[in-house]
Design a protein around this motif. Structure first.
Motif, PDB file in Angstrom:
ATOM      1  N   SER A   1       3.215  -1.005  10.067  1.00  0.00           N
ATOM      2  CA  SER A   1       2.447  -2.195   9.705  1.00  0.00           C
ATOM      3  C   SER A   1       3.416  -3.355   9.513  1.00  0.00           C
ATOM      4  CB  SER A   1       1.621  -1.938   8.446  1.00  0.00           C
ATOM      5  OG  SER A   1       2.462  -1.753   7.340  1.00  0.00           O
TER       6      SER A   1
ATOM      7  N   VAL B   1       1.807  -3.586   3.357  1.00  0.00           N
ATOM      8  CA  VAL B   1       2.108  -2.168   3.206  1.00  0.00           C
ATOM      9  C   VAL B   1       1.344  -1.508   2.051  1.00  0.00           C
ATOM     10  CG1 VAL B   1       4.418  -2.379   4.204  1.00  0.00           C
ATOM     11  CG2 VAL B   1       4.108  -2.729   1.746  1.00  0.00           C
TER      12      VAL B   1
ATOM     13  N   TYR C   1      -3.952  -2.818   6.482  1.00  0.00           N
ATOM     14  CA  TYR C   1      -3.460  -1.653   5.768  1.00  0.00           C
ATOM     15  C   TYR C   1      -4.503  -0.936   4.907  1.00  0.00           C
ATOM     16  CZ  TYR C   1      -0.328   1.547   3.600  1.00  0.00           C
ATOM     17  OH  TYR C   1       0.274   2.700   3.202  1.00  0.00           O
TER      18      TYR C   1
ATOM     19  N   THR D   1       1.960   6.320   8.998  1.00  0.00           N
ATOM     20  CA  THR D   1       2.136   4.875   8.925  1.00  0.00           C
ATOM     21  C   THR D   1       3.353   4.576   8.057  1.00  0.00           C
ATOM     22  OG1 THR D   1      -0.239   4.502   9.197  1.00  0.00           O
ATOM     23  CG2 THR D   1       1.035   2.673   8.306  1.00  0.00           C
TER      24      THR D   1
END
Ligand code: SAT
Ligand code: MN
Length: 590
Positions: A73, A78, A208, A333
């Motif tokens: 990301s 985040v 996110y 991620t």
């Protein structure tokens, strides 16, 4: 997957509410194409291929991590953004001091400006989803419109998404409307707005987790908690775990902890070798919807269908089930990479990172290799200990509710509330050190009642009143507990080993629930004595146990005074019963 055909709604009986809303969003956002998500495996694979082509997903080492992918990301995107998250009720006091508030008209106008034309040249994805087993009367549906294919595949793992949900929505003609665009990822143009009175969510500027997968925190907690209050149930930030003792009886426990405080680990607990015969199964790891059942007990469903868990710290020793679960079919991620393209994170006991979470050559001076809030997304079906009852439409009966926080002092390892009403105070007293799950400083102690501070979609005062009212509806309410796995000694070392050994505490809890264990009655509630806990095979000093299982009256007097002051923030909305509980605690403390 034919994109052109997908501009047509797939169901002849499709609710007009849905089609009209999708058409109006298309007009506002100027999206080039509209794609309706069906929810098939082929479609999932197609999205994966598309995201690989666009560079948004990177395939990981197929030999070691089959069908696993990495997403990165934006470095400023985040975690959840609590300061940009709003509850927009007509009256500010209905949102309460626990939420940021904006007037609905102002919020709608602001979001209109942001969404206007934002999908030009892009595809608008319509994701119909069901939170909870598709045939459960307790399940609730929503539709998320998003311009992010990454969000689509996450929603496909985390919810029951696609045609079956759309069919249910068309039948019920009621659903939560969630509109999301990643926008330009500009933190100055990022807002997560909730309109509980309209069952609507608008989220702009973040791709996110909890900001963008709208079924999760936005729907299943903020909007659902508001709905639950009106309808007489509870939407809580709780895992649900099934525990079968060596004697063969099974109990379900729901437990609320703030984000990144070990809910997934407790939900997937591995019994220690010295406690043979126990079986632990997972119903859910993050959210529970709780309803009074016909027999006067409280029943829970997990509205989710997957896990969005914290990666760092996951290994064979801390959580073998989770570790094995994320060896395949998993989206990662913001983790780091090894030289042979395997995912890497802090706490993994093998391999060496060469590329950090931002895609740069790893240099220890730049901080951790994996982002501390890096996540895995995986279908719950991949959990080797997925509870068979997790898909039951009636849910599972809850024997005990456990609240907890991350606290280096004050709160003992475990204590039991005297009854439901005292349990409401115990839950409301949760305080915890902040973690990387939200943007902001980590490690700061804050009050986080019922671990719902970022997620209660209405005034906490009304929320506590609702908890008291729920107790009235239950002929056989669950017993309520508070735990603290994170207590430290004066050198800052953890006093309790945690992880699998937490089963020793759960064992006592279940024995208490069936009247088979003793306790020490104290001013704050009932604590086990060391002899009440199964400590076989555990290497722990007497002094550590003593510290874990005792309370200091002066610390608790200060705690109660602080709690009383905290309740003042909610003014007249604070239920008199809760004040009375604090007063009674103060009196017991002397
Ligand atoms: O980002 S999420 O809200 O989905 C995870 C969490 O903070 O619990
Ligand atoms: Mn959570």
């Amino acid at each position: 997957m034919a994109t052109a055909a997908a501009t047509m709604p797939p169901l002849p009986t499709l609710s007009k509410q849905v089609t009209e809303w999708v058409a109006s969003v298309r007009e506002l956002t100027q999206a080039d194409e509209v794609y309706w998500v069906e929810g098939s495996d082929d479609e999932y694979r197609h999205f994966i291929g598309q995201l690989q082509q666009s560079g948004e997903l990177q395939k990981l080492n197929e030999a070691h991590y089959p069908n696993c992918f990495l997403a990165r990301s934006h470095p400023s995107d985040v975690a959840r953004v609590e300061h940009l998250t709003f509850v927009c009720t007509s009256k500010q006091e209905d949102a309460g001091p626990n939420n940021h508030w904006m007037a609905p008209a102002e919020a709608r106008a602001k979001m209109r400006g942001l969404f206007s034309g934002c999908m030009k040249g892009r595809t608008l994805y319509v994701v119909p989803y069901c939170m909870g087993p598709i045939d459960s009367p307790y399940a609730r549906c929503g539709v998320e419109i998003t311009d992010s294919a990454y969000v689509v595949i996450n929603m496909m793992l985390m919810t029951r998404a696609g045609r079956a949900a759309l069919e249910r929505i068309s039948r019920e003609d009621s659903f939560v409307k969630g509109l999301h665009s990643t926008g330009e990822l500009d933190p100055n143009r990022r807002f997560i707005m909730h309109f509980p009175e309209d069952l609507a969510i608008e989220s702009f500027g973040s791709g996110y987790g909890g900001n963008a997968l709208l079924g999760k925190k936005c729907h299943a907690l903020r909007i659902a908690s508001y709905q639950a209050r009106n309808e007489g149930w509870l939407a809580e930030h709780m895992l649900i775990v099934g525990l079968t003792s060596p004697q063969g009886d099974t109990h379900y426990v729901a437990a609320a902890f703030p984000s990144a405080c070990g809910k997934t680990n407790l939900a997937m607990l591995i019994p220690p070798d010295s406690m043979p015969g126990w079986t632990v199964t997972t119903v859910g790891d993050d959210i529970a919807w709780l309803h009074p059942g016909p027999d006067g007990r409280l029943y829970a469903i997990n509205p989710e269908a997957g896990y969005f868990g914290v990666v760092p710290g996951t290994n064979r020793k801390t959580n073998r089930n989770a570790f094995e679960m994320i060896q395949r079919d998993t989206l990662f991620t913001n983790v780091a990479l090894t030289a042979d393209n395997q995912p890497w994170w802090e706490g993994l006991d093998t391999g060496t990172p060469v590329i950090d979470w931002q895609g740069q050559p790893y240099a220890p001076g730049n901080g951790p290799a994996a982002q501390p809030n890096s996540r895995f997304t995986v279908s719950a079906k991949r959990n080797p200990r997925y509870a068979p009852e997790a898909d039951s439409p009636r849910g599972v009966p809850i024997s005990a509710i456990i609240f907890g926080g991350r606290r280096r002092g004050v709160a003992p390892l475990v204590y039991e509330a005297r009854d439901w009403n005292h349990g409401v105070l115990v839950g409301a007293s949760v305080a915890s050190e902040t973690t990387a799950a939200a943007i902001g400083q980590a490690g700061v102690l804050r009050r986080d009642p019922m671990a719902m501070k970022p997620f209660a979609g209405y005034n906490y005062g009304d929320y506590w009143s609702h908890w008291f009212a729920m107790g009235q509806k239950l002929k056989h309410p669950p017993k309520i507990y508070h735990v603290n796995w994170f207590r430290r000694d004066s050198d800052g070392k953890f006093l309790w080993p945690g992880f699998g050994d937490n089963l020793r505490v759960l064992d006592w809890v279940l024995k208490r629930c069936s009247g088979r264990a003793e306790a020490n009655e104290t001013a704050i509630g009932n604590l086990p004595r060391p002899s009440d806990l199964n400590l076989a095979g555990l290497d722990i000093s007497e002094s550590a146990l003593d510290e874990l299982l005792s309370i200091k009256a002066d610390e608790w007097r200060a705690e109660a005074a602080d709690m009383a002051k905290y309740l003042d923030e909610f003014g007249a909305r604070t239920p008199a019963q809760l004040r009375a509980q604090v007063a009674a605690l103060q009196q017991r403390l002397g």
